[in-house]
Design a protein around this motif. Sequence first.
Motif, PDB file in Angstrom:
ATOM      1  N   MET A 789     107.753   4.749  82.415  1.00  0.00           N
ATOM      2  CA  MET A 789     106.810   5.843  83.096  1.00  0.00           C
ATOM      3  C   MET A 789     107.633   6.720  83.760  1.00  0.00           C
ATOM      4  O   MET A 789     108.781   6.687  84.516  1.00  0.00           O
ATOM      5  CB  MET A 789     106.299   5.150  84.267  1.00  0.00           C
ATOM      6  CG  MET A 789     105.293   6.027  85.023  1.00  0.00           C
ATOM      7  SD  MET A 789     103.914   6.806  83.997  1.00  0.00           S
ATOM      8  CE  MET A 789     102.625   5.627  84.272  1.00  0.00           C
ATOM      9  N   ARG A 790     107.313   8.149  83.381  1.00  0.00           N
ATOM     10  CA  ARG A 790     107.986   9.384  83.829  1.00  0.00           C
ATOM     11  C   ARG A 790     106.801  10.051  84.578  1.00  0.00           C
ATOM     12  O   ARG A 790     105.700  10.242  83.977  1.00  0.00           O
ATOM     13  CB  ARG A 790     108.467  10.109  82.836  1.00  0.00           C
ATOM     14  CG  ARG A 790     108.892  11.405  83.144  1.00  0.00           C
ATOM     15  CD  ARG A 790     109.587  12.321  82.002  1.00  0.00           C
ATOM     16  NE  ARG A 790     109.994  13.587  82.425  1.00  0.00           N
ATOM     17  CZ  ARG A 790     109.851  14.791  81.713  1.00  0.00           C
ATOM     18  NH1 ARG A 790     108.989  14.782  80.830  1.00  0.00           N
ATOM     19  NH2 ARG A 790     110.351  15.774  82.200  1.00  0.00           N
ATOM     20  N   VAL A 791     107.073  10.693  85.845  1.00  0.00           N
ATOM     21  CA  VAL A 791     106.161  11.435  86.702  1.00  0.00           C
ATOM     22  C   VAL A 791     106.843  12.706  86.966  1.00  0.00           C
ATOM     23  O   VAL A 791     108.069  12.834  87.377  1.00  0.00           O
ATOM     24  CB  VAL A 791     105.920  10.683  88.022  1.00  0.00           C
ATOM     25  CG1 VAL A 791     104.787  11.432  88.731  1.00  0.00           C
ATOM     26  CG2 VAL A 791     105.289   9.384  87.681  1.00  0.00           C
ATOM     27  N   LEU A 792     106.014  13.942  86.804  1.00  0.00           N
ATOM     28  CA  LEU A 792     106.603  15.026  86.853  1.00  0.00           C
ATOM     29  C   LEU A 792     105.618  15.877  87.831  1.00  0.00           C
ATOM     30  O   LEU A 792     104.524  15.897  87.537  1.00  0.00           O
ATOM     31  CB  LEU A 792     106.879  15.970  85.719  1.00  0.00           C
ATOM     32  CG  LEU A 792     107.329  17.530  85.595  1.00  0.00           C
ATOM     33  CD1 LEU A 792     108.682  17.353  86.279  1.00  0.00           C
ATOM     34  CD2 LEU A 792     107.521  17.977  84.304  1.00  0.00           C
ATOM     35  N   TYR A 793     106.192  16.299  88.692  1.00  0.00           N
ATOM     36  CA  TYR A 793     105.249  17.072  89.757  1.00  0.00           C
ATOM     37  C   TYR A 793     105.810  18.426  90.221  1.00  0.00           C
ATOM     38  O   TYR A 793     107.023  18.580  90.604  1.00  0.00           O
ATOM     39  CB  TYR A 793     105.043  16.234  90.866  1.00  0.00           C
ATOM     40  CG  TYR A 793     104.346  17.200  92.248  1.00  0.00           C
ATOM     41  CD1 TYR A 793     102.863  17.360  91.883  1.00  0.00           C
ATOM     42  CD2 TYR A 793     104.856  17.333  93.358  1.00  0.00           C
ATOM     43  CE1 TYR A 793     102.162  17.808  92.735  1.00  0.00           C
ATOM     44  CE2 TYR A 793     104.046  18.031  94.398  1.00  0.00           C
ATOM     45  CZ  TYR A 793     102.631  18.376  94.062  1.00  0.00           C
ATOM     46  OH  TYR A 793     101.974  18.935  95.010  1.00  0.00           O
ATOM     47  N   ARG A 794     105.076  19.537  89.809  1.00  0.00           N
ATOM     48  CA  ARG A 794     105.454  20.810  90.292  1.00  0.00           C
ATOM     49  C   ARG A 794     105.034  21.221  91.582  1.00  0.00           C
ATOM     50  O   ARG A 794     103.903  21.411  91.692  1.00  0.00           O
ATOM     51  CB  ARG A 794     104.811  21.962  89.232  1.00  0.00           C
ATOM     52  CG  ARG A 794     105.278  23.260  89.423  1.00  0.00           C
ATOM     53  CD  ARG A 794     104.383  24.169  88.419  1.00  0.00           C
ATOM     54  NE  ARG A 794     104.436  23.621  87.037  1.00  0.00           N
ATOM     55  CZ  ARG A 794     105.416  24.065  86.181  1.00  0.00           C
ATOM     56  NH1 ARG A 794     106.359  25.086  86.771  1.00  0.00           N
ATOM     57  NH2 ARG A 794     105.496  23.475  85.022  1.00  0.00           N
ATOM     58  N   MET A 795     105.986  21.275  92.700  1.00  0.00           N
ATOM     59  CA  MET A 795     105.707  21.674  94.020  1.00  0.00           C
ATOM     60  C   MET A 795     105.536  23.270  94.121  1.00  0.00           C
ATOM     61  O   MET A 795     104.638  23.610  94.859  1.00  0.00           O
ATOM     62  CB  MET A 795     106.980  21.227  94.795  1.00  0.00           C
ATOM     63  CG  MET A 795     107.014  19.703  94.829  1.00  0.00           C
ATOM     64  SD  MET A 795     108.199  18.979  95.886  1.00  0.00           S
ATOM     65  CE  MET A 795     107.352  19.317  97.673  1.00  0.00           C
ATOM     66  N   SER A 796     106.073  23.961  93.078  1.00  0.00           N
ATOM     67  CA  SER A 796     106.013  25.455  93.350  1.00  0.00           C
ATOM     68  C   SER A 796     106.350  25.803  92.152  1.00  0.00           C
ATOM     69  O   SER A 796     106.759  24.952  91.152  1.00  0.00           O
ATOM     70  CB  SER A 796     106.757  26.129  94.597  1.00  0.00           C
ATOM     71  OG  SER A 796     107.850  26.130  94.322  1.00  0.00           O
ATOM     72  N   ARG A 797     106.138  27.310  91.854  1.00  0.00           N
ATOM     73  CA  ARG A 797     106.767  27.854  90.580  1.00  0.00           C
ATOM     74  C   ARG A 797     108.070  27.748  90.366  1.00  0.00           C
ATOM     75  O   ARG A 797     108.596  27.544  89.140  1.00  0.00           O
ATOM     76  CB  ARG A 797     106.342  29.388  90.734  1.00  0.00           C
ATOM     77  CG  ARG A 797     104.863  29.693  90.861  1.00  0.00           C
ATOM     78  CD  ARG A 797     104.813  31.276  90.677  1.00  0.00           C
ATOM     79  NE  ARG A 797     105.457  31.838  89.673  1.00  0.00           N
ATOM     80  CZ  ARG A 797     105.409  33.170  89.611  1.00  0.00           C
ATOM     81  NH1 ARG A 797     104.913  34.076  90.649  1.00  0.00           N
ATOM     82  NH2 ARG A 797     105.974  33.717  88.562  1.00  0.00           N
ATOM     83  N   HIS A 798     108.888  27.352  91.258  1.00  0.00           N
ATOM     84  CA  HIS A 798     110.377  27.402  91.022  1.00  0.00           C
ATOM     85  C   HIS A 798     110.912  26.055  91.433  1.00  0.00           C
ATOM     86  O   HIS A 798     112.194  25.879  91.477  1.00  0.00           O
ATOM     87  CB  HIS A 798     110.977  28.316  91.867  1.00  0.00           C
ATOM     88  CG  HIS A 798     110.587  29.831  91.746  1.00  0.00           C
ATOM     89  ND1 HIS A 798     110.726  30.502  90.333  1.00  0.00           N
ATOM     90  CD2 HIS A 798     109.781  30.609  92.373  1.00  0.00           C
ATOM     91  CE1 HIS A 798     109.880  31.480  90.584  1.00  0.00           C
ATOM     92  NE2 HIS A 798     109.580  31.713  91.495  1.00  0.00           N
TER      93      HIS A 798
END
Length: 834
Positions: A789-798
């Motif tokens: 399982m892979r989880v990717l979370y974008r906290m901000s644009r950068h």
Amino acid sequence: MGKYSPLGGAALLAFATSIAVAAPGAIVSALISKSGDAANIEIRFACPARLLGQSTLSARSVTEITLARLDGCPGSADAVSDATRPPGRELAALDEIEYSARVGSDATLRLRFNRPVLVTVDQAGDLRGLRVHVETSPGSTPMVAPDEGSKRPPFAGAAPALTPEQRARAEERARQAMQPRAEKSPPPPDYVLNLRSSTKPIDLGAETAALAQHSDVVYVADIDVDEQVWHRLRLGFFATEAAADAALAVLRPRYPDAWVTRVGESERLSARADSVAGAPAQPGPVAAGQASPIVGDAQVTEALAQARAAIIDQDYSRAIQLATRLLAGPPRAESAEARELLGLARERNGEPAEAVAQYRRYLIDYPGTEGATRVGQRLAALTTARDKPRESIRGGNTGARDSAWDVYGGISQFYRLDSIDFGGEAGKVDQSALYSDAELVVRHTGERFDFGSRATVGYIYDLSSGEPSPGSESRIYNLYADLSDRDLGLSTRIGRQTLRNQGVLGRFDGAIVSWQLAPSYRLNVLGGFPVYSYDQSIDTSRTFYGASVDVLNLLDLFDLNVFVNIQDVDGVNDREAVGAEFRYFGGNKSLITTVDYDFGYKELNSVVVLGNWTFADRTTINGRFDWRNSPYLTTENALVGQSATSIQDLLLSYTEGEIRQLALDRSGAMQSVALGVARPLSERFQVSADVTASQYDATPDSGGVRDTPGSGTLVYSYLSLIGTSLFREGDVSILGLRYSDGGPSKSTALFLDTRFPVTQDLRLNPRVLLSRREITTDNATELLVRPGMRVLYRMSRHFRVELEAGGEFGRHENGGESNNSTGYYTYLGYNADF
């Protein structure tokens, strides 16, 4: 071969906290251009990858492209993550490109757009790039992100009820309103009256006398509207909108459909040049209000020479006039140089918007040429400088981007833990390490000189407690500086770098100097010290030097690179090679062939042929033939299997002739043939298939090194079905089957890989693999189940955070005996860029 000390690695790690990474071995560049309503994204990778399929065939805001990382690419077995927000991305409604690949898996390229778009993907012929064609859905608008709502301009979609002429008028006003307007004192008069429009040519003879009293220039401008050329009668030039409105009020009875607009300097200068010459502006396919075309061979050659001289003399207006007249004629071999000169003159004349337009037109008309690389670099520098300043991790006021300097980069850190218990007497392996990578890019565009530099470094901090332990190490992937003189056509790159051709075997510490003798010819000379490992410092025991010539559009069919490369090790000839690379790119097909011959050994080193063909129904066929010595034939191959660590040590036991024979014995030939097919089945489903057959030749017993048998024919095949938006908009599901017959073993694997967007910033990627392997040499069978399982979370644009975890459960059976193995892995880290 020296290693960097742990202290040096700590210093690099501390340095990494202030800059950012594009993971080495991933995305090299992304160049965006636009023609009409469609945009093109040219993506280049550092290593070859084969296109397997794309996630959607309908208009979506997210497209995922699946790639198979090919063997022979350094780092292809490593986990890689990369992301970029390329300059000019607004042309394609693009927000970000993200690349990710885990150990032992295919790679995923994810394109995130700010509105629904229709995407078509084609493979570049050399398997190191993709061509992505983007069409925006009519009437679509950007999807506003929570932190960007006030930053994105609204999308000006065309109103269906408008006539073509009305729509063109609205679009022109919108374009003019969005153009950055430099502060000038006093500003040039750039308001004009568009008096009337016609699909038939306009005769100025009947119009000029009556209009001359209202302003100084009367001319005709042309524009394409829905594939229809419209000729526009225009009157200029007025310093203010009020002055233009006053003239419009007087002329309205005669021209009831007249309207006021502003024009760029290209149209203004061309129209004035025609007026001074006493000749009306002629309709043509290139630019509005252009001057009379230059068509004769002798006249074209002379005009090009005058345009070059005008740029050197800084007479940019003269250069603009000449280049514009050259482009007004029919297309010819000199048109590419004329287009580039026009863009360069605009740039140096302080007209960045006009220069950008010319550079983008060049890339649309002449893609894949040697000049396209140079023009693309200038375009990237201009479009990046025109972007709004990005948020900096250093804080503070960035100020206006009036300078031509551009600085960007990033950092990533990932912790990886692996633990595998093979059961019984096989033992247990535990590995734990922190991977830190960083990149800093600095560019500067000057009046004459351009400067660029790139530093990509990494540090692996080994936390393993058991044996064997790989140890900590520092890595330098790239560390170089570029300098180019646009007037003389000279450029150089110095430092640690990688070249794909020129006869260089990968990465090296050294320099390459290039001279553009003519638009279609470039001479390169280079030299330095080969680098065989990222953690290697400069090793002067190996040296090389070489030269090459690049020829573009040879016989109007292909591009050609011819090289010679000489390499020594410990004072002995290591490699003496000549070779060539042929590149052909058609509208829907491409072919690349490379040949390498060692004239010192009188042996063919490699022949590689790569082809790609896309048909009208979007079926894509790609193939590869690869014959080469493995490893590549060099004198240093004689060290394989020997206790000596250098050729100098080996000379104590063997003559130079005997060493060269040992090198030949250790360099067995490898042949490989591959064929791949991808075809859409429907809007949501597509299928792809791939088969590769390879063979390794036997090597003899010599120098105390035992012979190795031939491999026989090894076959690898792959079949996948890709479905998109099956459960939720933007989701991707891949069901795949792999089969390999590797001589002493056969294996079959079934896998399911899904990518599920929970929100715009959170994505889940569950997957599972089931495999069965038969080992014929000892009549054994291995079964394996590997969930993850892979989880990717974008906290901000950068800033992005990533977590991946999985397990491995295996069973080995041999003659009634069985043994179970278990394992798990964890991968946790972040990517930040600025």
